[in-house]
Design a protein around this motif. Structure first.
Motif, PDB file in Angstrom:
ATOM      1  N   LEU A 101       0.915  -1.168  -0.130  1.00 49.46           N
ATOM      2  CA  LEU A 101       0.222  -0.169  -0.009  1.00 49.46           C
ATOM      3  C   LEU A 101       0.855   1.061  -0.196  1.00 49.46           C
ATOM      4  O   LEU A 101       1.894   1.193   0.480  1.00 49.46           O
ATOM      5  CB  LEU A 101      -0.896  -0.066   1.139  1.00 49.46           C
ATOM      6  N   ASP A 102       0.334   2.201  -0.665  1.00 51.74           N
ATOM      7  CA  ASP A 102       1.087   3.662  -0.420  1.00 51.74           C
ATOM      8  C   ASP A 102       1.089   4.136   0.798  1.00 51.74           C
ATOM      9  O   ASP A 102       0.403   3.825   2.059  1.00 51.74           O
ATOM     10  CB  ASP A 102       0.274   4.639  -0.940  1.00 51.74           C
ATOM     11  N   SER A 103       2.279   4.752   1.472  1.00 51.84           N
ATOM     12  CA  SER A 103       2.709   4.699   2.699  1.00 51.84           C
ATOM     13  C   SER A 103       1.710   5.874   3.442  1.00 51.84           C
ATOM     14  O   SER A 103       1.532   5.708   4.681  1.00 51.84           O
ATOM     15  CB  SER A 103       3.945   5.057   2.919  1.00 51.84           C
ATOM     16  N   GLY A 104       1.148   6.859   2.529  1.00 58.26           N
ATOM     17  CA  GLY A 104       0.198   7.703   3.250  1.00 58.26           C
ATOM     18  C   GLY A 104      -0.925   7.021   3.652  1.00 58.26           C
ATOM     19  O   GLY A 104      -1.584   7.376   4.533  1.00 58.26           O
ATOM     20  N   ILE A 105      -1.337   6.252   2.499  1.00 63.35           N
ATOM     21  CA  ILE A 105      -2.488   5.513   3.042  1.00 63.35           C
ATOM     22  C   ILE A 105      -2.346   4.530   4.205  1.00 63.35           C
ATOM     23  O   ILE A 105      -3.417   4.527   4.763  1.00 63.35           O
ATOM     24  CB  ILE A 105      -3.165   4.626   1.385  1.00 63.35           C
ATOM     25  N   LEU A 106      -1.521   3.802   4.243  1.00 63.13           N
ATOM     26  CA  LEU A 106      -1.286   2.893   5.390  1.00 63.13           C
ATOM     27  C   LEU A 106      -1.165   3.835   6.719  1.00 63.13           C
ATOM     28  O   LEU A 106      -1.768   3.183   7.768  1.00 63.13           O
ATOM     29  CB  LEU A 106       0.085   2.114   5.205  1.00 63.13           C
ATOM     30  N   ALA A 107      -0.571   4.875   6.430  1.00 55.86           N
ATOM     31  CA  ALA A 107      -0.572   5.706   7.723  1.00 55.86           C
ATOM     32  C   ALA A 107      -1.978   6.125   8.479  1.00 55.86           C
ATOM     33  O   ALA A 107      -2.155   6.171   9.499  1.00 55.86           O
ATOM     34  CB  ALA A 107       0.314   6.940   7.688  1.00 55.86           C
ATOM     35  N   GLU A 108      -2.833   6.299   7.341  1.00 51.18           N
ATOM     36  CA  GLU A 108      -4.215   6.669   7.714  1.00 51.18           C
ATOM     37  C   GLU A 108      -4.774   5.485   8.189  1.00 51.18           C
ATOM     38  O   GLU A 108      -5.790   5.738   9.078  1.00 51.18           O
ATOM     39  CB  GLU A 108      -4.900   7.222   6.491  1.00 51.18           C
ATOM     40  N   ILE A 109      -4.659   4.519   7.553  1.00 53.65           N
ATOM     41  CA  ILE A 109      -5.423   3.157   8.079  1.00 53.65           C
ATOM     42  C   ILE A 109      -4.864   3.104   9.542  1.00 53.65           C
ATOM     43  O   ILE A 109      -5.699   2.604  10.395  1.00 53.65           O
ATOM     44  CB  ILE A 109      -4.907   1.878   7.219  1.00 53.65           C
ATOM     45  N   ASP A 110      -3.689   2.987   9.642  1.00 53.55           N
ATOM     46  CA  ASP A 110      -2.991   2.888  11.149  1.00 53.55           C
ATOM     47  C   ASP A 110      -3.595   3.891  12.390  1.00 53.55           C
ATOM     48  O   ASP A 110      -3.933   3.502  13.212  1.00 53.55           O
ATOM     49  CB  ASP A 110      -1.607   2.857  10.966  1.00 53.55           C
ATOM     50  N   ALA A 111      -3.753   5.246  11.813  1.00 51.31           N
ATOM     51  CA  ALA A 111      -4.198   6.118  12.594  1.00 51.31           C
ATOM     52  C   ALA A 111      -5.584   5.782  13.051  1.00 51.31           C
ATOM     53  O   ALA A 111      -6.079   6.082  14.176  1.00 51.31           O
ATOM     54  CB  ALA A 111      -4.111   7.770  12.195  1.00 51.31           C
ATOM     55  N   THR A 112      -6.466   5.585  12.210  1.00 48.08           N
ATOM     56  CA  THR A 112      -7.979   5.199  12.227  1.00 48.08           C
ATOM     57  C   THR A 112      -8.184   4.081  13.205  1.00 48.08           C
ATOM     58  O   THR A 112      -8.709   4.126  13.854  1.00 48.08           O
ATOM     59  CB  THR A 112      -8.904   5.291  10.681  1.00 48.08           C
ATOM     60  N   ALA A 113      -7.384   3.024  12.764  1.00 51.29           N
ATOM     61  CA  ALA A 113      -7.584   1.777  13.423  1.00 51.29           C
ATOM     62  C   ALA A 113      -7.064   2.212  14.922  1.00 51.29           C
ATOM     63  O   ALA A 113      -7.715   1.328  15.949  1.00 51.29           O
ATOM     64  CB  ALA A 113      -6.501   0.794  12.871  1.00 51.29           C
ATOM     65  N   GLY A 114      -5.901   3.169  15.129  1.00 51.26           N
ATOM     66  CA  GLY A 114      -5.629   3.345  16.462  1.00 51.26           C
ATOM     67  C   GLY A 114      -6.787   4.147  17.351  1.00 51.26           C
ATOM     68  O   GLY A 114      -6.995   3.686  18.545  1.00 51.26           O
ATOM     69  N   ARG A 115      -7.304   4.964  16.593  1.00 51.37           N
ATOM     70  CA  ARG A 115      -8.278   5.650  17.184  1.00 51.37           C
ATOM     71  C   ARG A 115      -9.701   4.604  17.652  1.00 51.37           C
ATOM     72  O   ARG A 115     -10.476   4.990  18.514  1.00 51.37           O
ATOM     73  CB  ARG A 115      -9.009   6.779  16.111  1.00 51.37           C
ATOM     74  N   LEU A 116      -9.935   3.634  16.808  1.00 51.21           N
ATOM     75  CA  LEU A 116     -11.037   2.618  16.873  1.00 51.21           C
ATOM     76  C   LEU A 116     -10.679   1.569  18.016  1.00 51.21           C
ATOM     77  O   LEU A 116     -11.479   0.911  18.488  1.00 51.21           O
ATOM     78  CB  LEU A 116     -11.617   2.078  15.595  1.00 51.21           C
ATOM     79  N   GLY A 117      -9.266   1.714  18.273  1.00 51.70           N
ATOM     80  CA  GLY A 117      -8.776   0.493  19.086  1.00 51.70           C
ATOM     81  C   GLY A 117      -8.892  -0.920  18.455  1.00 51.70           C
ATOM     82  O   GLY A 117      -9.125  -1.748  19.193  1.00 51.70           O
ATOM     83  N   ILE A 118      -8.797  -0.973  17.296  1.00 49.20           N
ATOM     84  CA  ILE A 118      -8.605  -2.026  16.535  1.00 49.20           C
ATOM     85  C   ILE A 118      -7.323  -2.475  15.837  1.00 49.20           C
ATOM     86  O   ILE A 118      -6.500  -1.196  15.549  1.00 49.20           O
ATOM     87  CB  ILE A 118      -9.669  -2.318  15.425  1.00 49.20           C
ATOM     88  N   SER A 119      -6.969  -3.769  15.420  1.00 53.89           N
ATOM     89  CA  SER A 119      -5.974  -3.768  14.754  1.00 53.89           C
ATOM     90  C   SER A 119      -6.062  -3.283  13.168  1.00 53.89           C
ATOM     91  O   SER A 119      -6.949  -2.922  12.621  1.00 53.89           O
ATOM     92  CB  SER A 119      -5.363  -5.029  14.592  1.00 53.89           C
ATOM     93  N   ARG A 120      -4.718  -3.153  12.581  1.00 58.96           N
ATOM     94  CA  ARG A 120      -4.683  -2.779  10.975  1.00 58.96           C
ATOM     95  C   ARG A 120      -5.447  -3.944  10.185  1.00 58.96           C
ATOM     96  O   ARG A 120      -6.098  -3.495   9.375  1.00 58.96           O
ATOM     97  CB  ARG A 120      -3.062  -2.866  10.611  1.00 58.96           C
ATOM     98  N   SER A 121      -5.439  -5.104  10.576  1.00 62.07           N
ATOM     99  CA  SER A 121      -6.048  -6.105   9.809  1.00 62.07           C
ATOM    100  C   SER A 121      -7.610  -5.995   9.999  1.00 62.07           C
ATOM    101  O   SER A 121      -8.278  -6.013   9.075  1.00 62.07           O
ATOM    102  CB  SER A 121      -5.579  -7.536  10.120  1.00 62.07           C
ATOM    103  N   ALA A 122      -7.893  -5.575  11.180  1.00 64.88           N
ATOM    104  CA  ALA A 122      -9.450  -5.544  11.449  1.00 64.88           C
ATOM    105  C   ALA A 122      -9.916  -4.187  10.785  1.00 64.88           C
ATOM    106  O   ALA A 122     -10.932  -4.246  10.054  1.00 64.88           O
ATOM    107  CB  ALA A 122      -9.874  -5.444  13.022  1.00 64.88           C
TER     108      ALA A 122
END
Length: 136
Positions: A101-122
């Motif tokens: 994945l593009d690094s910027g998109i991955l960073a947003e996925i990780d940030a959103t997952a973090g806010r939701l308290g779930i894993s990147r995979s989830a």
């Protein structure tokens, strides 16, 4: 993935979706988009229930076959239209996947997952589950 042809009817503020091939499988919504989004979950639940009972899930028919079915002639005469809903099944079996994945998109996925308290995979699974039907 299977795509089921649906009948959509109603008026502003009250729309209904029925699956001609799946008896009792319906959905509703205030807008057509909401009704179709609700139909995605209705379809998934219907298939899970039928499968759990050991019964076969009917194959979807084409839009032409539904339109030619005399049982729905009155619906079409009253203004019903056709739509399509994709079945995305959860099989309860996790599979490891390697994605690029593009690094910027991955960073947003990780940030959103973090806010939701779930894993990147989830997070990726949630995104795919929600949006995948739009692309089929």
């Amino acid at each position: 993935m299977s795509r089921y042809t649906v009948l959509i009817d109603g008026k502003a503020g009250a729309y209904g979706v029925i699956f001609p091939d799946l008896p009792g499988c319906t959905a509703m919504g205030k807008t057509i988009d909401e009704a179709l989004n609700n139909a995605i979950e209705s379809l998934r639940q219907w298939v899970e229930i039928v499968s759990a009972k050991g019964k076969p899930v009917p194959d979807p028919r084409s839009p032409d076959a539904i339109r030619a079915d005399e049982r729905f002639a009155e619906d079409f005469a009253a203004g019903a239209t056709l739509g399509s809903v994709t079945l995305v099944r959860k099989l309860g079996r996790t599979v490891k996947a390697n994605l690029s994945l593009d690094s910027g998109i991955l960073a947003e996925i990780d940030a959103t997952a973090g806010r939701l308290g779930i894993s990147r995979s989830a997070m990726v699974e949630r995104l795919a589950e929600k949006r995948l039907p739009e692309f089929t």
